[in-house]
Design a protein around this motif. Structure first.
Motif, PDB file in Angstrom:
ATOM      1  N   LYS A  62       1.019  -1.055   0.210  1.00  0.00           N
ATOM      2  CA  LYS A  62      -0.142   0.132   0.299  1.00  0.00           C
ATOM      3  C   LYS A  62       0.898   1.428   0.178  1.00  0.00           C
ATOM      4  N   ASP A  63       2.412   1.295   0.639  1.00  0.00           N
ATOM      5  CA  ASP A  63       3.082   2.088   0.873  1.00  0.00           C
ATOM      6  C   ASP A  63       3.294   2.747  -0.385  1.00  0.00           C
ATOM      7  N   TYR A  64       3.515   1.851  -1.164  1.00  0.00           N
ATOM      8  CA  TYR A  64       5.224   1.813  -2.821  1.00  0.00           C
ATOM      9  C   TYR A  64       3.394   2.658  -3.606  1.00  0.00           C
ATOM     10  N   ALA A  65       2.416   1.660  -3.497  1.00  0.00           N
ATOM     11  CA  ALA A  65       1.312   2.272  -3.504  1.00  0.00           C
ATOM     12  C   ALA A  65       0.768   4.161  -4.131  1.00  0.00           C
ATOM     13  N   GLU A  66       1.005   4.243  -3.122  1.00  0.00           N
ATOM     14  CA  GLU A  66       0.754   5.679  -2.223  1.00  0.00           C
ATOM     15  C   GLU A  66       1.573   6.184  -2.608  1.00  0.00           C
ATOM     16  N   ILE A  67       3.000   6.708  -2.826  1.00  0.00           N
ATOM     17  CA  ILE A  67       4.047   6.566  -3.630  1.00  0.00           C
ATOM     18  C   ILE A  67       3.604   6.562  -4.938  1.00  0.00           C
ATOM     19  N   TRP A  68       3.732   5.450  -5.926  1.00  0.00           N
ATOM     20  CA  TRP A  68       3.905   5.669  -7.137  1.00  0.00           C
ATOM     21  C   TRP A  68       2.847   6.147  -7.348  1.00  0.00           C
ATOM     22  N   ARG A  69       0.935   6.442  -6.947  1.00  0.00           N
ATOM     23  CA  ARG A  69       0.073   6.995  -7.556  1.00  0.00           C
ATOM     24  C   ARG A  69       0.764   8.771  -7.419  1.00  0.00           C
ATOM     25  N   ALA A  70       0.805   9.234  -6.223  1.00  0.00           N
ATOM     26  CA  ALA A  70       1.631  10.635  -5.841  1.00  0.00           C
ATOM     27  C   ALA A  70       2.391  11.440  -6.925  1.00  0.00           C
ATOM     28  N   ALA A  71       3.344  10.496  -8.042  1.00  0.00           N
ATOM     29  CA  ALA A  71       4.148  11.409  -9.105  1.00  0.00           C
ATOM     30  C   ALA A  71       3.307  11.050 -10.230  1.00  0.00           C
ATOM     31  N   ASP A  72       4.256  12.154 -10.670  1.00  0.00           N
ATOM     32  CA  ASP A  72       3.722  12.077 -12.223  1.00  0.00           C
ATOM     33  C   ASP A  72       4.781  10.863 -12.718  1.00  0.00           C
ATOM     34  N   LYS A  73       3.984  10.647 -13.670  1.00  0.00           N
ATOM     35  CA  LYS A  73       4.265   9.473 -14.822  1.00  0.00           C
ATOM     36  C   LYS A  73       4.198  10.043 -16.371  1.00  0.00           C
ATOM     37  N   ILE A  74       5.875  10.387 -17.141  1.00  0.00           N
ATOM     38  CA  ILE A  74       5.609  10.652 -18.670  1.00  0.00           C
ATOM     39  C   ILE A  74       5.496   9.092 -19.289  1.00  0.00           C
ATOM     40  N   VAL A  75       5.046   8.305 -20.266  1.00  0.00           N
ATOM     41  CA  VAL A  75       5.592   6.848 -21.128  1.00  0.00           C
ATOM     42  C   VAL A  75       6.428   7.477 -23.001  1.00  0.00           C
ATOM     43  N   TYR A  76       6.992   6.830 -22.808  1.00  0.00           N
ATOM     44  CA  TYR A  76       7.354   7.220 -24.286  1.00  0.00           C
ATOM     45  C   TYR A  76       7.224   6.533 -24.929  1.00  0.00           C
ATOM     46  N   SER A  77       6.603   6.446 -26.390  1.00  0.00           N
ATOM     47  CA  SER A  77       5.650   5.020 -27.103  1.00  0.00           C
ATOM     48  C   SER A  77       5.724   5.602 -27.917  1.00  0.00           C
ATOM     49  N   ARG A  78       5.758   4.934 -29.607  1.00  0.00           N
ATOM     50  CA  ARG A  78       5.336   5.313 -30.359  1.00  0.00           C
ATOM     51  C   ARG A  78       4.030   4.484 -30.421  1.00  0.00           C
ATOM     52  N   THR A  79       4.118   3.165 -29.877  1.00  0.00           N
ATOM     53  CA  THR A  79       2.538   1.730 -30.114  1.00  0.00           C
ATOM     54  C   THR A  79       1.743   2.255 -29.225  1.00  0.00           C
ATOM     55  N   LEU A  80       2.049   2.786 -28.155  1.00  0.00           N
ATOM     56  CA  LEU A  80       1.175   3.229 -27.543  1.00  0.00           C
ATOM     57  C   LEU A  80      -0.259   4.168 -27.356  1.00  0.00           C
ATOM     58  N   GLU A  81      -1.815   3.245 -27.492  1.00  0.00           N
ATOM     59  CA  GLU A  81      -2.293   3.926 -27.876  1.00  0.00           C
ATOM     60  C   GLU A  81      -2.518   4.948 -27.172  1.00  0.00           C
ATOM     61  N   LYS A  82      -3.052   4.524 -25.791  1.00  0.00           N
ATOM     62  CA  LYS A  82      -3.760   5.986 -24.749  1.00  0.00           C
ATOM     63  C   LYS A  82      -2.225   5.377 -23.168  1.00  0.00           C
ATOM     64  N   VAL A  83      -2.829   6.186 -22.167  1.00  0.00           N
ATOM     65  CA  VAL A  83      -2.488   6.398 -21.140  1.00  0.00           C
ATOM     66  C   VAL A  83      -3.625   5.387 -20.208  1.00  0.00           C
ATOM     67  N   THR A  84      -3.384   4.970 -19.087  1.00  0.00           N
ATOM     68  CA  THR A  84      -4.476   4.360 -18.562  1.00  0.00           C
ATOM     69  C   THR A  84      -4.088   4.898 -16.839  1.00  0.00           C
ATOM     70  N   THR A  85      -3.417   5.723 -16.820  1.00  0.00           N
ATOM     71  CA  THR A  85      -3.195   5.796 -15.011  1.00  0.00           C
ATOM     72  C   THR A  85      -3.553   6.975 -15.411  1.00  0.00           C
ATOM     73  N   ALA A  86      -3.854   8.119 -13.537  1.00  0.00           N
ATOM     74  CA  ALA A  86      -3.992   9.333 -13.517  1.00  0.00           C
ATOM     75  C   ALA A  86      -1.766  10.196 -13.724  1.00  0.00           C
ATOM     76  N   ARG A  87      -2.821  11.413 -13.600  1.00  0.00           N
ATOM     77  CA  ARG A  87      -0.909  12.419 -13.276  1.00  0.00           C
ATOM     78  C   ARG A  87       0.246  11.663 -14.619  1.00  0.00           C
ATOM     79  N   THR A  88      -0.415  10.714 -16.010  1.00  0.00           N
ATOM     80  CA  THR A  88       0.614  10.382 -16.632  1.00  0.00           C
ATOM     81  C   THR A  88       0.068  10.907 -17.960  1.00  0.00           C
ATOM     82  N   ARG A  89       1.685  10.897 -18.279  1.00  0.00           N
ATOM     83  CA  ARG A  89       1.339  11.654 -20.081  1.00  0.00           C
ATOM     84  C   ARG A  89       2.004  10.895 -21.190  1.00  0.00           C
ATOM     85  N   HIS A  90       2.115  10.772 -22.466  1.00  0.00           N
ATOM     86  CA  HIS A  90       2.529  10.392 -23.239  1.00  0.00           C
ATOM     87  C   HIS A  90       3.078  11.165 -23.998  1.00  0.00           C
ATOM     88  N   GLU A  91       4.109  10.866 -24.393  1.00  0.00           N
ATOM     89  CA  GLU A  91       5.077  11.345 -25.287  1.00  0.00           C
ATOM     90  C   GLU A  91       5.815   9.989 -26.678  1.00  0.00           C
TER      91      GLU A  91
END
Length: 186
Positions: free
Chosen positions: A73-102
């Protein structure tokens, strides 16, 4: 100034996954996971490639699974509180909060992120990390070496780069995992 950190659970022979893509041998126990939580606590942004993002997206809802231990639960909280940037040419869309796709990894954009005041940045996954390492962006390495030799697979570090490192810390765990913390020498 933020640091760019590369953390990896790796086999003794330097692989994050074996030739079949399995990495269950690297699953951290409570002691190791609690330490990973400590290491990751100051991360404000995670940088991922598509495959690593798809694995890590579990943490978006991990806290909702019944009977999860406190360290999960502690790690899940750490992860959810952070921003995420996903680098991919093939990803259709992100499925998590605080996440940007590049679509492309831009080393200059990451350099600009590092000079802004704030929390640290973590690069996840060996392929994206290799790009960051080759661009001279990684400031620290946290390798959690599991007591297993898998003989091949997905390498934790790139072959075609040389980086001088300084050992900052090391720690042994009861399950045989060894944590090695290195800082890039300037």
């Amino acid at each position: 100034m933020a640091k760019l950190i590369y953390s990896a659970l790796t086999s003794l022979d330097g692989y994050v996954a074996d030739e079949n893509g399995n990495f269950d041998w690297a699953a951290p126990d409570e002691e190791v996971h609690t330490f990973v939580n400590y290491v990751e606590r100051n991360v404000g942004t995670y940088l991922y490639g598509r495959r690593m993002y798809e694995v890590m997206a579990f943490w978006e809802t991990a806290h909702t699974v019944a009977d999860q231990p406190a360290f999960i639960k502690d790690y899940a909280e750490i992860w959810r509180a952070a921003d995420k940037i996903v680098y991919s040419r093939t990803l259709e869309k992100v499925t998590t909060a605080r996440t940007r796709h590049e679509r492309e990894f831009d080393p200059q954009a990451v350099r600009q992120m590092k000079v802004r005041p704030g929390r640290d940045i973590s690069v996840g996954g060996p392929h994206l990390a290799a790009q960051a390492i080759k661009a001279g962006l990684v400031d620290e390495y946290h390798l959690f070496v599991a007591p297993v030799v898998v003989g091949g697979g997905n390498q934790s570090l790139p072959r075609d780069v040389r980086v001088q490192l300084e050992l900052v810390d090391e720690r042994r765990f009861a399950n045989g995992v060894v944590h090695l913390h290195y800082r890039t020498r300037n």
